[in-house]
Design a protein around this motif. Structure first.
Motif, PDB file in Angstrom:
ATOM      1  N   GLU A  75     -11.533  43.501  -4.280  1.00  0.00           N
ATOM      2  CA  GLU A  75     -11.615  42.283  -3.478  1.00  0.00           C
ATOM      3  C   GLU A  75     -12.727  42.391  -2.441  1.00  0.00           C
ATOM      4  OE1 GLU A  75      -8.111  39.381  -1.786  1.00  0.00           O
ATOM      5  OE2 GLU A  75      -7.977  41.505  -1.297  1.00  0.00           O
ATOM      6  N   CYS A  94     -13.390  26.748  -5.802  1.00  0.00           N
ATOM      7  CA  CYS A  94     -12.885  26.332  -4.491  1.00  0.00           C
ATOM      8  C   CYS A  94     -14.048  25.925  -3.592  1.00  0.00           C
ATOM      9  CB  CYS A  94     -12.099  27.482  -3.857  1.00  0.00           C
ATOM     10  SG  CYS A  94     -11.318  27.077  -2.279  1.00  0.00           S
ATOM     11  N   VAL A 102     -13.307  33.938   3.580  1.00  0.00           N
ATOM     12  CA  VAL A 102     -12.769  33.846   2.228  1.00  0.00           C
ATOM     13  C   VAL A 102     -12.621  35.246   1.654  1.00  0.00           C
ATOM     14  CG1 VAL A 102     -13.030  32.747  -0.024  1.00  0.00           C
ATOM     15  CG2 VAL A 102     -14.134  31.723   1.983  1.00  0.00           C
ATOM     16  N   PRO A 156      -2.153  41.109  -2.811  1.00  0.00           N
ATOM     17  CA  PRO A 156      -1.584  39.971  -2.072  1.00  0.00           C
ATOM     18  C   PRO A 156      -0.373  39.370  -2.772  1.00  0.00           C
ATOM     19  CG  PRO A 156      -3.615  39.336  -3.180  1.00  0.00           C
ATOM     20  CD  PRO A 156      -3.505  40.821  -3.321  1.00  0.00           C
ATOM     21  N   ARG A 161      -6.434  35.838  -5.972  1.00  0.00           N
ATOM     22  CA  ARG A 161      -7.063  34.537  -6.174  1.00  0.00           C
ATOM     23  C   ARG A 161      -7.987  34.289  -4.982  1.00  0.00           C
ATOM     24  NH1 ARG A 161      -4.650  30.820  -2.802  1.00  0.00           N
ATOM     25  NH2 ARG A 161      -2.503  31.239  -2.117  1.00  0.00           N
ATOM     26  N   ARG A 163      -8.866  33.038  -1.618  1.00  0.00           N
ATOM     27  CA  ARG A 163      -8.055  32.698  -0.440  1.00  0.00           C
ATOM     28  C   ARG A 163      -8.989  32.415   0.726  1.00  0.00           C
ATOM     29  NH1 ARG A 163      -2.544  34.485  -1.114  1.00  0.00           N
ATOM     30  NH2 ARG A 163      -2.308  35.536  -3.130  1.00  0.00           N
ATOM     31  N   TYR A 165      -9.612  30.738   4.691  1.00  0.00           N
ATOM     32  CA  TYR A 165      -8.925  30.502   5.959  1.00  0.00           C
ATOM     33  C   TYR A 165      -9.890  29.899   6.969  1.00  0.00           C
ATOM     34  CZ  TYR A 165      -5.709  33.845   3.793  1.00  0.00           C
ATOM     35  OH  TYR A 165      -4.871  34.495   2.920  1.00  0.00           O
ATOM     36  N   CYS A 182      -7.327  41.656   4.172  1.00  0.00           N
ATOM     37  CA  CYS A 182      -7.120  41.590   2.721  1.00  0.00           C
ATOM     38  C   CYS A 182      -6.799  43.003   2.237  1.00  0.00           C
ATOM     39  CB  CYS A 182      -8.324  40.978   2.017  1.00  0.00           C
ATOM     40  SG  CYS A 182      -9.842  41.960   2.064  1.00  0.00           S
ATOM     41  N   ASN A 290      -3.226  35.961   8.720  1.00  0.00           N
ATOM     42  CA  ASN A 290      -2.796  35.747   7.331  1.00  0.00           C
ATOM     43  C   ASN A 290      -1.860  36.854   6.864  1.00  0.00           C
ATOM     44  OD1 ASN A 290      -4.774  37.761   7.227  1.00  0.00           O
ATOM     45  ND2 ASN A 290      -5.455  37.159   5.178  1.00  0.00           N
ATOM     46  N   ASP A 293       0.331  36.677   3.675  1.00  0.00           N
ATOM     47  CA  ASP A 293      -0.288  36.716   2.344  1.00  0.00           C
ATOM     48  C   ASP A 293      -0.566  38.127   1.843  1.00  0.00           C
ATOM     49  OD1 ASP A 293      -0.286  33.959   2.329  1.00  0.00           O
ATOM     50  OD2 ASP A 293      -2.367  33.776   2.985  1.00  0.00           O
ATOM     51  N   TYR A 294      -0.657  39.084   2.756  1.00  0.00           N
ATOM     52  CA  TYR A 294      -1.068  40.440   2.379  1.00  0.00           C
ATOM     53  C   TYR A 294      -0.079  41.460   2.940  1.00  0.00           C
ATOM     54  CZ  TYR A 294      -5.548  38.818   0.591  1.00  0.00           C
ATOM     55  OH  TYR A 294      -6.519  38.202  -0.154  1.00  0.00           O
TER      56      TYR A 294
END
Length: 300
Positions: A75, A94, A102, A156, A161, A163, A165, A182, A290, A293-294
């Motif tokens: 990532e 996106c 991102v 995540p 995918r 992601r 913010y 992340c 975030n 998410d992680y």
């Protein structure tokens, strides 16, 4: 060490163990505003710099320019300070607004800037092709005795995918900056400093076993560095006070004592980068925006 309710005060309240002897590395400075780019083609100018575990790529793009990664092993991060982007990865697409961060999944991906502008990308050192492009590619040939081997954090929630913010997050009492995490990086977008920082309210501190990369996106700064005195005098260095403009980047090695003083008359914008993420910041309630998410890596 910390004054006026700095949110980090509790993290460093207890004295740490004396610094170990051995390799205490030099800082790594990149002044993108004063040096030619390593890439200048296809509507892109890209400057590279590496740390022990990562590569930072700062780019200026013409409208429509694209940045492609094929077979990216892990990532990576895309920071969009002031222009939007179209990000495509593994069949997903996106549209991301300006002033966003991102996280892009492993595999094949493309970042296109329809309006051009600046983009910052962060990769781990697993991207060997990008490491080779760094002017300081050999700076870590001797290894780093103070930095453990890189280990990614857990995947995540819901899998990898794109992601994105929004960075338009207001300051909050007790929270330090705007932190996102992340599997590979932690990025802290510090609150904008309007005008010079009060020299009576600095925050000197050190890290025992990880680097800090401070990326200046606007304004000017002085990075103050002090090498600790271990029992081995070959570890010692003179204090350094490194004045920089923007964009520029400084990688600070552990366990160097450091603090950064904004010096510009207007907006001074600084981003702190850590690879892998910091556990201490992650354990502070509400600091990582975030966090849901992680997952946090298991304590060891």
């Amino acid at each position: 060490m910390y004054k006026d309710k700095d949110p980090r005060a509790a993290l460093f309240a207890a004295a740490s163990a004396p610094p170990r002897t051995g390799l205490i590395a030099e800082e790594q400075l990149a002044e993108f505003d004063k040096t030619p780019p390593q890439e200048d083609a296809d509507g892109r100018k890209v400057w590279y710099q590496r740390g022990c575990n990562f590569v930072l790529a700062h780019a200026e793009a013409q409208p429509g320019a694209a940045f492609v990664r094929a077979g990216q092993p892990d990532e990576y991060v895309v920071l969009l300070p002031d222009h939007p982007a179209l990000i495509e990865a593994n069949g997903e697409s996106c549209e991301v607004a300006a002033n966003s961060i991102v996280f892009v999944p492993p595999g094949d991906s493309r970042v296109t800037l329809p309006e051009g502008g600046r983009v910052v990308r962060l990769f781990t050192a697993a991207a060997a092709d990008l490491v080779a492009l760094c002017p300081n590619a050999d700076a870590y040939a001797a290894g780093r005795s103070h930095i453990p081997p890189f280990e990614p954090w857990p995947e995540p929630v819901g899998g990898f995918r794109i992601r994105a913010y929004d960075l338009d997050v207001k300051p909050q009492e007790g929270r330090f900056g705007r932190i996102f995490r992340c599997t590979t990086f932690m990025v802290n977008l510090l609150d904008v400093q309007k005008g010079p920082r009060d020299p009576r309210k600095l925050s000197p501190h050190h890290h025992d076993d990880f680097e800090q990369c401070s990326l200046a996106l606007a304004g000017s700064f002085v990075h103050h560095l002090r090498w600790p005195w271990t029992v081995d005098r070959s570890d010692w260095r003179q204090d350094r006070h490194i004045a920089v403009g923007s964009p520029s980047s400084l990688v600070i090695p552990p366990p160097v004592v450091h603090t950064t003083e904004a010096s510009g008359a207007g907006d001074n914008v600084l981003v702190d980068i850590f690879c892998p993420p910091r556990l201490d910041f992650s354990m502070q309630d509400g600091w990582v925006l975030n966090d849901a998410d992680y997952p946090v890596i298991s304590r060891r």
